[in-house]
Each structure stands twice: as C-alpha cells, then as structure tokens.
Design an enzyme around this catalytic site. Structure first.
Site, PDB file in Angstrom:
ATOM      1  N   HIS A   1       0.844  -1.214   0.000  1.00 34.97           N
ATOM      2  CA  HIS A   1       0.000   0.000   0.000  1.00 34.97           C
ATOM      3  C   HIS A   1       0.870   1.252   0.000  1.00 34.97           C
ATOM      4  O   HIS A   1       1.027   1.881   1.052  1.00 34.97           O
ATOM      5  CB  HIS A   1      -0.912  -0.011   1.231  1.00 34.97           C
TER       6      HIS A   1
ATOM      7  N   GLY B   1      -5.867   4.516   5.336  1.00 31.08           N
ATOM      8  CA  GLY B   1      -6.747   5.351   6.145  1.00 31.08           C
ATOM      9  C   GLY B   1      -7.394   4.593   7.287  1.00 31.08           C
ATOM     10  O   GLY B   1      -7.563   5.123   8.389  1.00 31.08           O
TER      11      GLY B   1
END
Length: 210
Positions: free
Chosen positions: A114, A123
């Site tokens: 990621h 997030g």
C-alpha cells in the site's frame, strides 16, 4: 587601411557584446547587499544560513513529555506487533482524553502493498490508531470493569485530509464523549495531525465493553 580599421571596429564591438552578455548572465547569481553593492554567495554559505542543525530541530519537542511509554501502552492494550499503533502517550486524562504518537516508518509491513513505489498509510489504520488511543483512555473510565477490553464497534463522520507517509509523525488526539455503564457502550471522537496539519478526523467512534 580603411578595410583594416572597419575590421578592428567589428572585432571590438563583438568583444564588447560578449562582455556585456557575460555580465548580464552573472547578475542572476549575485545577491544585492543592503548598500547596493552586489556580493556573490557560495553554495556552502547559502546552505549554512538556512540550516537549523540537529540540536535545534530536536529541541523543538523538548517540552513534550512522555506520560506513558510504549511499554506502558502495552499494559493498556492487547495489541502487539505488527498491529500496535500507539508508540507513546504525551498527554492523558484518565477516562476523558489523551494525545498519543504514532511514528510512521518505511519499515511498516503495510507499505509492502500500500502502495509499491508510493507508500501511504492506509486510512483505516489511521482510524485504528485513534481507536487504540481511545482504548487507553477508556481503561480509566469510571464504572468500567477492571481489565476490560473495548471492541471497536463503528465510526461515523470520518474524513481524511492528507496522505500519511513514511517519516511522518502522526499526533493523535481523542476524547470520550459519553459512556453508558449499563450497556458498556462508549462514544469517542478523534483527530490526528502531521506537522500541525489535520490529516484525519472522526466525529464519533463507538466501542463495546467485552
């Protein structure tokens, strides 16, 4: 004689043009001094004038005191590597609110996927980090069972404002909104900052006492 005189003048004009061009080009690299006299600064002088140095930068956080260390946080939470997302707590009011730190490094496992070549802290893990900090606060709730674990039950009003990347220090702040002792339900709100800029906020997190 006339031919040689013209030729001389042409050569002189060309030399003068080259000289003027070189002066004009050089002026772009000259810093004017207050008295109007131009002075040339070397790269080393420019670098020296803008650098604070390690000691001065380190001193920016000298007034931030650690209330709970990483080892202390482990006493509040059951989370362990690679899912412990609170490194330390610098402000704490039991059962009410806290400010905690998550130092984001390039060695985080989630950066492997990621994203490759563009590492960004997910997030949902930023939200999880705030939830873990809330767990530390809830350990001091009046009426909570000693040693109780609060499960993360939901989140409302989550907004991500900027990417969190390797090298960032995520400064999180959470506050308990209310606690229902009868049902063991707790509500909290949170925000997290990087370099003083809001990175993520959550209007309400819900937790259930296990």
């Amino acid at each position: 004689h006339i031919h040689s005189n013209v030729e001389y003048r042409i050569k002189l004009t060309m030399k003068l043009a080259v000289l003027l061009a070189s002066i004009a080009g050089a002026s772009a690299f000259v810093a004017p001094s207050p008295n109007g006299v131009s002075t040339r600064l070397s790269a080393a002088e420019v670098e020296e004038s803008t650098m604070m140095g390690g000691a001065a930068i380190s001193a920016l956080t000298k007034d931030v005191k650690t209330i709970y260390t990483s080892e202390d946080v482990d006493k509040f939470l059951p989370h362990r590597y690679p899912f412990g997302l609170v490194d330390k707590i610098v402000e704490y009011e039991a059962g009410k609110k806290a400010v905690g730190i998550k130092s984001v490094t390039k060695n985080e496992e989630f950066f492997n996927g990621h994203f490759p070549g563009k590492p960004i802290m997910p997030g949902v893990l930023q939200l999880e980090a705030m939830a873990q900090l809330a767990g530390c606060v809830m350990a001091g709730l009046d009426g909570a069972e000693p040693g109780a674990i609060f499960f993360f039950g939901g989140a409302d009003g989550v907004k991500w404002k900027k990417p969190v990347v390797p090298g960032d220090t995520l400064v999180m702040e959470v506050e308990v909104l209310k606690f229902n002792k009868k049902f063991g339900i707790c509500k909290a709100t949170g925000k997290a900052y990087v370099d003083g800029t809001l990175a993520v906020e959550v209007a309400e997190m819900t937790f259930a006492q296990a």
